[in-house]
Write a protein that holds these residues in place. Sequence first.
Motif, PDB file in Angstrom:
ATOM      1  N   LEU A  18       0.823  -1.204   0.000  1.00  0.00           N
ATOM      2  CA  LEU A  18       0.000   0.000   0.000  1.00  0.00           C
ATOM      3  C   LEU A  18       0.863   1.263   0.000  1.00  0.00           C
ATOM      4  O   LEU A  18       0.557   2.234  -0.695  1.00  0.00           O
ATOM      5  CB  LEU A  18      -0.950   0.018   1.203  1.00  0.00           C
ATOM      6  N   ALA A  57      -6.360   4.044   3.438  1.00  0.00           N
ATOM      7  CA  ALA A  57      -6.246   2.585   3.518  1.00  0.00           C
ATOM      8  C   ALA A  57      -4.911   2.193   4.141  1.00  0.00           C
ATOM      9  O   ALA A  57      -4.846   1.312   5.008  1.00  0.00           O
ATOM     10  CB  ALA A  57      -6.401   1.963   2.134  1.00  0.00           C
ATOM     11  N   HIS A  58      -3.836   2.871   3.714  1.00  0.00           N
ATOM     12  CA  HIS A  58      -2.519   2.588   4.280  1.00  0.00           C
ATOM     13  C   HIS A  58      -2.478   2.941   5.769  1.00  0.00           C
ATOM     14  O   HIS A  58      -2.035   2.150   6.602  1.00  0.00           O
ATOM     15  CB  HIS A  58      -1.437   3.354   3.515  1.00  0.00           C
ATOM     16  N   CYS A  61      -4.287   0.488   8.002  1.00  0.00           N
ATOM     17  CA  CYS A  61      -3.499  -0.725   8.277  1.00  0.00           C
ATOM     18  C   CYS A  61      -2.464  -0.461   9.362  1.00  0.00           C
ATOM     19  O   CYS A  61      -2.263  -1.287  10.253  1.00  0.00           O
ATOM     20  CB  CYS A  61      -2.789  -1.203   7.011  1.00  0.00           C
ATOM     21  N   SER A  99      -9.085  -3.060   3.115  1.00  0.00           N
ATOM     22  CA  SER A  99      -8.286  -2.059   2.402  1.00  0.00           C
ATOM     23  C   SER A  99      -8.765  -1.876   0.967  1.00  0.00           C
ATOM     24  O   SER A  99      -8.868  -0.744   0.482  1.00  0.00           O
ATOM     25  CB  SER A  99      -6.812  -2.473   2.380  1.00  0.00           C
TER      26      SER A  99
END
Length: 137
Positions: A18, A57-58, A61, A99
Amino acid sequence: MNATILALTGYIFWVMLLLLALATYRSVFSQMQKRKSLVFKADGSDVGDIGQRLTRAHLNCVECFPFIGGILLLALATDSSTITNGLAFVLLGARVLQSLVHIVSISNIAISVRFVFFLVQFAICGYWIVKLLEKFM
């Protein structure tokens, strides 16, 4: 290698992938927009919709790593991976799917689906914590 090790490695690889996608996107975006500065806002709000979703999204995580990665590491460190092995790939799959949904859409249905994938991860981690506590109490 057991499932816990593979899932932890997969999680780390996913975060790295990502990040690479985000860095590539930002580089291409800079070239296409002829930006003079390579400085970007941390929330991704200055790189378009996809860039912002990739950023979130990154970061999502990374934000979840302390409890997901922490439990997987705890299981490995205490020779308790038999507790985590059974659901390790389910957790990793839910993480990756969360994600991907995050990147693809921010519609209400997508947000709900993302939340379901998060709840799967959270429930698995909660289950593992209980099992680890039972083992050591």
